[in-house]
Design an enzyme around this catalytic site. Sequence first.
Site, mmCIF file in Angstrom:
data_model
loop_
_atom_site.group_PDB
_atom_site.id
_atom_site.type_symbol
_atom_site.label_atom_id
_atom_site.label_comp_id
_atom_site.label_asym_id
_atom_site.label_seq_id
_atom_site.Cartn_x
_atom_site.Cartn_y
_atom_site.Cartn_z
ATOM 1 N N ASP A 83 84.393 -9.079 69.823
ATOM 2 C CA ASP A 83 83.721 -8.487 71.050
ATOM 3 C C ASP A 83 82.238 -8.197 70.382
ATOM 4 O OD1 ASP A 83 85.892 -8.195 72.262
ATOM 5 O OD2 ASP A 83 86.186 -5.888 71.479
HETATM 6 N N1 URA Z 1 90.366 -6.518 68.903
HETATM 7 C C1 URA Z 1 89.371 -5.791 69.666
HETATM 8 O O1 URA Z 1 89.582 -4.856 70.383
HETATM 9 N N2 URA Z 1 88.117 -6.387 69.436
HETATM 10 C C2 URA Z 1 87.477 -7.355 68.805
HETATM 11 O O2 URA Z 1 86.537 -7.569 68.652
HETATM 12 C C3 URA Z 1 88.650 -8.055 68.137
HETATM 13 C C4 URA Z 1 89.940 -7.467 68.204
#
Ligand code: URA
Length: 258
Positions: free
Chosen positions: A105
């Site tokens: 993310d």
């Molecule tokens: N899980 C999440 O919630 N965000 C990420 O960036 C990776 C795994």
Amino acid sequence: MTLRLDKFISSQTGITRSEIKKLASKNKIAVNGALIRDGSFKIDPENDEIIVDGEKIIYRDKIYILLNKPQGYVCAVEDKKEKTIMELLSREYRRKDIFPAGRLDKDTVGMVLITNDGKLSHKILSPKNHIPKYYLVKLDENFNVEYVNKFKQGVEIDGGEVCLPARVRGFENAETTALLEISEGKFHQVKRMFKAVGNKVVKLQRIQMGGLAIPEKLGIGEYIEIMHKDVEKLLYTADFDEVFSIISKKFSSYWINI
Ligand code: URA
């Protein structure tokens, strides 16, 4: 093997064919010491020495870059609104054929592999292969030991999806911090798993995939090129307790600057 000079330069550097034409017309391209103005000139990428604007182009077929992603960047090749992780790479790595093998993310920090190796990327991302991924998680509220069993059984995240069994353990003396191992990659999975047990992720960092850990000396926003033999470690399994014990020893250094 022979290739067109302009095709070779553009595949290795990301310089467009029209820019190459301009450079060639300004006598900025040389093959084995001779200036070449014709983009269609045939070269042998493995044996010829190609110089573009004073820089030697090193021929690489497959390329593997390990990035310690900072916050604020999206894992995409292009994005109309957001900064992409590709912008963090120097020109020599901005080849047209590379892409992130998997996503974090925008606000997540940590390990991302950028490559042009489609086969390897497929192996890493295929849900069938269950490559374990390790995350350091900072929570809003204290870690609760009940999460261990809930995650082991496969927690149901919003929307009714059930996650594969996962391992989690809280760190002693750091009540809001845990190490999590998951072997799939659902959208916002880690955040949704902790939400499902009544907590909230406030910081997230991916520190290892399979048997390949992010080197400790690699600061946030930095990257290194790695060899194929090292990248293959991604396909190995790892032992959760061992990863936990290694991380607990150098744990504080991982959260710095996030
Ligand atoms: N899980 C999440 O919630 N965000 C990420 O960036 C990776 C795994």
